[in-house]
Design an enzyme around this catalytic site. Structure first.
Site, short mmCIF file in Angstrom:
data_model
loop_
_atom_site.label_atom_id
_atom_site.label_comp_id
_atom_site.label_asym_id
_atom_site.label_seq_id
_atom_site.Cartn_x
_atom_site.Cartn_y
_atom_site.Cartn_z
N ASN A 12 44.54 28.70 18.44
CA ASN A 12 43.10 28.77 18.16
C ASN A 12 42.83 30.13 17.52
O ASN A 12 42.83 31.15 18.19
CB ASN A 12 42.34 28.63 19.50
CG ASN A 12 40.85 28.84 19.33
OD1 ASN A 12 40.33 28.87 18.21
ND2 ASN A 12 40.15 28.98 20.45
N TRP A 13 42.61 30.09 16.20
CA TRP A 13 42.44 31.37 15.48
C TRP A 13 41.05 31.96 15.72
O TRP A 13 40.80 33.09 15.34
CB TRP A 13 42.65 31.16 13.98
CG TRP A 13 44.03 30.70 13.59
CD1 TRP A 13 45.09 30.44 14.42
CD2 TRP A 13 44.49 30.44 12.25
NE1 TRP A 13 46.17 30.03 13.68
CE2 TRP A 13 45.83 30.02 12.35
CE3 TRP A 13 43.90 30.49 10.99
CZ2 TRP A 13 46.59 29.68 11.23
CZ3 TRP A 13 44.64 30.15 9.87
CH2 TRP A 13 45.98 29.76 10.00
N LYS A 14 40.16 31.19 16.28
CA LYS A 14 38.77 31.65 16.51
C LYS A 14 38.18 32.15 15.19
O LYS A 14 38.47 31.59 14.14
CB LYS A 14 38.74 32.70 17.61
CG LYS A 14 39.48 32.23 18.87
CD LYS A 14 39.23 33.11 20.05
CE LYS A 14 40.07 32.63 21.22
NZ LYS A 14 39.81 33.32 22.46
N HIS A 98 35.25 24.93 24.30
CA HIS A 98 35.94 26.19 24.61
C HIS A 98 34.99 27.07 25.42
O HIS A 98 33.77 27.04 25.21
CB HIS A 98 36.35 26.89 23.30
CG HIS A 98 37.25 28.05 23.54
ND1 HIS A 98 36.77 29.28 23.93
CD2 HIS A 98 38.60 28.17 23.49
CE1 HIS A 98 37.79 30.11 24.09
NE2 HIS A 98 38.91 29.46 23.83
N GLU A 100 34.21 30.02 25.19
CA GLU A 100 33.33 30.87 24.38
C GLU A 100 32.12 30.09 23.89
O GLU A 100 31.01 30.61 23.81
CB GLU A 100 34.12 31.48 23.21
CG GLU A 100 35.05 32.57 23.71
CD GLU A 100 36.33 32.74 22.91
OE1 GLU A 100 36.42 32.23 21.77
OE2 GLU A 100 37.26 33.38 23.45
N GLU A 170 41.87 26.29 30.96
CA GLU A 170 41.83 27.70 30.58
C GLU A 170 40.97 28.48 31.57
O GLU A 170 39.74 28.51 31.45
CB GLU A 170 41.21 27.84 29.19
CG GLU A 170 41.97 27.11 28.10
CD GLU A 170 41.73 27.75 26.74
OE1 GLU A 170 42.71 28.25 26.17
OE2 GLU A 170 40.59 27.78 26.27
N GLY A 176 42.05 36.09 26.72
CA GLY A 176 41.91 37.33 25.96
C GLY A 176 41.94 38.58 26.83
O GLY A 176 41.59 39.67 26.37
N SER A 216 46.01 33.95 27.75
CA SER A 216 47.00 35.02 27.56
C SER A 216 48.44 34.50 27.58
O SER A 216 49.33 35.13 28.15
CB SER A 216 46.80 36.14 28.58
OG SER A 216 45.51 36.71 28.43
N GLY A 237 45.30 31.78 22.00
CA GLY A 237 44.33 32.52 21.19
C GLY A 237 45.02 33.68 20.49
O GLY A 237 45.66 33.51 19.45
N GLY A 238 44.91 34.87 21.09
CA GLY A 238 45.39 36.09 20.45
C GLY A 238 46.81 36.00 19.88
O GLY A 238 47.05 36.42 18.74
C1 PEP Z 1 41.79 30.82 24.08
O1 PEP Z 1 40.84 31.42 23.60
O2 PEP Z 1 41.81 29.59 24.09
C2 PEP Z 1 42.87 31.61 24.63
C3 PEP Z 1 43.67 31.05 25.47
O3 PEP Z 1 42.94 32.93 24.22
P1 PEP Z 1 44.09 33.97 24.61
O4 PEP Z 1 45.40 33.29 24.36
O5 PEP Z 1 43.86 35.11 23.67
O6 PEP Z 1 43.88 34.34 26.02
#
Ligand code: PEP
Length: 254
Positions: A12-14, A98, A100, A170, A176, A216, A237-238
């Site tokens: 997920n590049w956001k 998500h 967010e 999640e 993050g 993460s 994500g990251g």
């Molecule tokens: C996400 O936003 O779905 C996520 C899991 O982010 P991260 O891997 O950065 O924690």
């Protein structure tokens, strides 16, 4: 690893990556991951990069996902994107709910379930995100929160649609933050979700649904997380923003 459900790992590049940056990333991923057949690999760029990335992944084992979608099919909904628009770019998956979007856009379970139905209506596959806040975990409310989100976000789906739905567990406190759920915490939550799906849709359906872990995920923890019996992939994500780390998560998961 011998799991009956095929792993699915999605990046997920956001709100990151211009078209040029996204193309550079998938160009490296295509080389690094060319031989991987055991995992469904999905990249979810921002809407603005979907067309270019779609062309770039055509001849590869990378699949395309979107980060959100309207519950409506067309019309006066300024700023929204509908299923027909995503299908023009060969999108196959859509991330819904998500944390967010639950937090900043105040998306409710009821809205997410309407979106999930719209995603299925277009023969796309939703990735429905659920997860508890830190305060909820600390108050011993994790299962209660997950039950409310799972039930509410899947209202109206039939069994066939459920089998084609991916759930992403999640824990919000792990997104993050660099904090990852322990493998036991992840497995317990996944087993709880699968048990609930069994009650709602039947055991046979629940056994087929893929439940991803997100929060993460890194190359160093991917193998252990994926080795859990009810963890069927990751939403990243990251670490999906760099080819090396995303490719290593995929390879370490096999
Ligand atoms: C996400 O936003 O779905 C996520 C899991 O982010 P991260 O891997 O950065 O924690």
């Amino acid at each position: 690893m011998n799991k009956k459900r095929k792993l699915i790992i999605a990046g997920n590049w956001k709100m990151n990556k211009t078209v040029a940056e996204g193309l550079a990333l998938v160009s490296d991923l295509k080389i690094d991951l060319a031989n991987v057949k055991e995992v469904d690999i999905v990249v979810c760029p921002p809407f603005t990069a979907l067309e270019s990335v779609s062309k770039a992944v055509l001849d590869s084992n990378l699949r395309l996902g979107a980060q959100n979608m309207s519950e409506h099919n067309f019309g006066a909904f300024t700023g929204e994107i509908c299923a027909g628009m995503l299908k023009e770019f060969s999108v196959r998956y859509v991330i819904l709910g998500h944390s967010e979007r639950r937090q900043y856009q105040k998306e409710s379970d009821a809205l997410i379930s309407k979106k999930a139905l719209a995603v299925h209506g277009a023969s796309l596959k939703p990735i429905v995100c659920v997860g508890e806040l830190l305060a909820e975990r600390e108050a011993g409310q994790t299962e209660k929160v997950l039950e409310k989100q799972v039930r509410g976000s899947l209202v109206g789906l039939n069994k066939d649609q459920m089998v084609e739905t991916i759930i992403a567990y999640e824990p919000v406190w792990a997104i993050g933050t660099g904090k990852t759920a322990t493998t036991q915490q992840a497995q317990d939550a996944h087993a709880f979700i699968r048990g609930l799906l069994g009650k709602l849709f039947g055991e046979a359906v629940a056994k087929k649904v893929r439940v991803q872990y997100g929060g993460s995920v890194k190359p160093s923890n991917a193998r252990e997380l994926m080795s859990q019996p009810d963890v069927d992939g990751a939403l990243v994500g990251g670490a999906s923003l760099e080819a090396r780390s995303f490719a290593d998560i995929v390879k370490n998961s096999i």
